[in-house]
Design an enzyme around this catalytic site. Structure first.
Site: not given
Length: 305
Positions: A209, A255
């Site tokens: 991610s 992230h």
């Protein structure tokens, strides 16, 4: 009479739904870039770097844009990379590595029942007091990299690989293979580094991610550079950020770290002056890597001190 894209009969100011002209070779793609020689609108796949601006393939073939024969002019991407016949190769290789690691971890877990391989590769700071030290704080820096290719559940890897397939090829085509790969790795490392810095030291973090968010940030930078409509990518980014902070058990640190590093590296790649492009690209990547190393070093001193 039917109008052939790129022909003299096609209106020069033909525009798409977003108000931008369509590429003369790809009528379904709008663009804000024009050939500096003939002024035809050109999309990223048709751009050829010139001493000033970009030229279209027609001007390159004729040699009218550069003063050289077509054979002496090597087409380049907007970031100066070589235009590849397959702009999805690195994306496919990265997807293959992620899938191969997922299968290997799954098989190993089925065999020993404890998934020790996953535990040995996942990113963590160190174990709580009273346990044998392990993780990045104990010198196992490889976990910052291996965690980028680990996924524990099928929906997790499915979502990340779908995102990689959607974001990867356009960026790979625009940046070139090497630059795209470097950006992906630095974004993933940036996500690991911020997670290591902020998350609890015994928390496990894994997944692609961080690198995916880096590609999303790079896409926004590239679209801004090409004067494309920013609304779709900003909406997508906003939705992903809401999902990041609203959904439980998601490493928002990874992230955000990947997003920041990916956007910063992409900015250096697509805005570098043409005459100093390689120098700026190298400096941008080196600075990003040194910043990541500094974050990891500072956090390690905090944990082992």
């Amino acid at each position: 009479m039917d109008q052939v894209p790129g022909s003299p009969q096609e209106p020069k100011d033909a525009h798409g739904g977003d108000g931008l002209p369509a590429c003369y070779r790809h009528p379904d793609r709008t663009t804000g870039i024009h050939c500096t020689r003939c002024d035809k609108p050109i999309c990223p796949d048709c751009m050829v770097s010139a001493s000033v601006g970009f030229h279209c393939p027609d001007c390159v073939r004729s040699g009218s844009g550069t003063g050289h024969s077509a054979s002496a002019t090597a087409p380049r991407t907007i970031a100066g990379g070589t235009i590849a016949a397959n702009p999805r190769l690195i994306t496919l290789i990265l997807m293959g590595i992620n899938l191969a690691v997922f299968i290997a971890v799954y098989i190993a877990g089925k065999e020993d029942g404890s998934n020790q391989l996953l535990s040995d590769l996942v990113m963590r700071g160190r174990t709580p007091p009273g346990y044998l030290p392990q993780g990045v704080a104990n010198g196992e820096w490889y976990r910052l990299v291996t965690a980028m290719f680990l996924h524990q559940e099928i929906p997790h890897i499915a979502f990340n690989m779908l995102s990689l397939w959607w974001l990867g090829p356009p960026l790979e085509a625009a940046l070139g293979r090497l630059r795209f790969f470097v950006l992906y790795m630095l974004a993933g490392l940036g996500g690991s580094a911020l997670s290591y810095l902020i998350a609890p030291p015994d928390a496990a973090s894994l997944g692609a991610s961080g690198a995916i968010f880096g590609l999303l940030g790079a896409t926004a930078v590239l679209m801004r550079r090409l004067n494309y409509d920013m609304k779709p990518v900003l909406i997508l980014l906003g939705l992903n950020l809401v999902f990041t902070f609203a959904w439980p058990n998601i490493s928002w640190q990874a992230h955000i770290g990947g997003l920041v590093v990916g956007a910063a590296v992409a900015y250096g790649m697509v805005h570098a002056p043409r005459e100093r492009r390689n120098l700026v690209h190298t400096a941008t990547c080196v600075v990003a890597l040194l910043a990541i190393v500094a974050v990891v070093w500072v956090r390690t001193l905090q944990l082992v001190g």
